[in-house]
Design a protein around this motif. Structure first.
Motif: not given
Length: 376
Positions: A284-285, A276-277
């Protein structure tokens, strides 16, 4: 093209890998650029294919003593039967590279080719060191806080106790070279078993344990004792060791299980992070952490499993190795030469010979002793 006689030279089989000679040429270019003091290299393979690739890479044979080319028009493929290929393809890049070591024109062979053919060719052409009955395949594997050497990783599945003693000596010296163990601290050696208590394991591990303990008392090894599976990846000082000794049957299963487990967890992590987003944003972090993790467990950083115990050195890289992995194997070959590893191994094998004689004599006495009298 005549070849220089140079025992410090590295012979690189250019033709055996899955990705073809172009990847090997780029690996040689990387190695020469990264290591200005690297040993000279002889690239072995088909001139018709290699010369254009060398030109494209900006490498010119003969411009310096750092790079030479030996023509070998035949290739032992991954599908070839090892013994049959050795008989029929005497002009193969793999065999010609091994011959360079045999005749003193090089000290190490690096190849991504057919594992069976490389092991058989190396053993038949170079022969084992005096006192060593069977060669062993070593692999560098990550663990908590560093790496360890696994030996034997598949060369000798039907080992005897004396083979495991030699494996410990071979692995200990390879650990010093590849993992840069401090000279003042001998690598800690552990024997793979099903328990750490005395009497645990089978007949092979029981007798090998006694031999390794004798070698420790003689100052040949730093033997920590038997270890169990949960200790293999433990941090040094927390039950882990620097060298894990086992027969080739157990070692090959361990190595392939670890490699498949890494791929399995990597696949799961990727799937879950893309679910999920919100998770994708978190991934990404944490990109830096994931990159560091990948670097720690990346097999390319320690590519090249040596077949140890021969009168010469053979380094086997994965058939699917990319240029960075092949480059790492070439650089490892240079470290082996600089450290004069084989000379140190031979010295310790000689020191261990009396231990094996005593063990063989004890076995003979037990075998020849009469059975106990029946009790009334």
């Amino acid at each position: 093209m005549p070849q220089p006689r140079d025992t410090q030279r590295i012979a690189v089989d250019a033709m055996g890998g899955d990705l073809g000679p172009a990847e090997v040429v780029e690996a040689v270019k990387l190695a020469l650029a990264q290591q200005p003091a690297l040993n000279p290299i002889t690239l072995v393979g088909d001139e018709a294919q290699l010369v254009p690739l060398l030109d494209r890479a900006g490498l010119r044979v003969g411009d310096s003593e750092r790079l030479a080319l030996l023509h070998a028009p035949e290739v032992i493929t991954m599908d070839d039967k090892p013994v049959l290929a050795l008989r029929r393809k005497k002009n193969s890049s793999m065999l010609r590279a091994i011959e360079l070591v045999k005749d003193g024109s090089a000290s190490v062979v690096v190849s991504c080719g057919n594992t069976g053919a490389l092991m058989a060719g190396g053993t038949l052409r170079l022969r084992t060191m005096q006192g060593v009955a069977r060669p062993a395949l070593a692999a560098v594997v990550p663990r908590a806080g560093g790496h360890f050497v696994l030996i034997d990783a598949g060369a000798n599945p039907d080992a005897r106790p004396e083979h495991l003693l030699h494996n410990a000596i071979l692995g200990s010296h390879y650990c010093r070279v590849r993992l840069h163990t401090k000279a003042t601290t001998a690598p800690r050696v552990g024997l793979m078993s099903i328990g750490t208590e005395e009497g645990k394991g089978n007949a092979l591990t029981a007798e090998a344990h006694a031999l390794l303990r004798s070698a420790h008392d003689a100052g040949i090894l730093n033997y920590s004792g038997q270890i169990e599976g949960f200790q293999v990846f433990a941090e040094a000082g927390g039950g882990g060791v620097d060298v894990v000794v086992c027969d080739g049957f157990v070692g090959n299963i361990m190595l392939k299980s670890w490699e498949s487990l890494v791929k399995f967890f990597s696949s799961i992590i990727k799937t879950e992070l893309r679910a999920n987003p919100l998770r994708m944003a978190g991934a990404l972090m944490a990109k830096g952490a994931f990159s560091a993790l990948k670097s720690r467990i990346d097999p390319d950083s320690h590519s090249g499993a040596p077949l140890l115990g021969l009168r010469g050195n053979i380094l086997k890289a994965h058939g699917s190795s990319k240029r960075t992995a092949i480059c790492a194997a070439i650089c490892a070959a240079g470290e082996i030469i600089t450290a004069e590893m084989n000379q140190h191994i031979e010295a310790d094998v000689r020191r261990a010979a009396p231990l094996l004689s005593s063990s063989a004599q004890a076995r003979a006495e037990i075998a020849s002793s009469p059975p106990p009298s029946p009790q009334n």
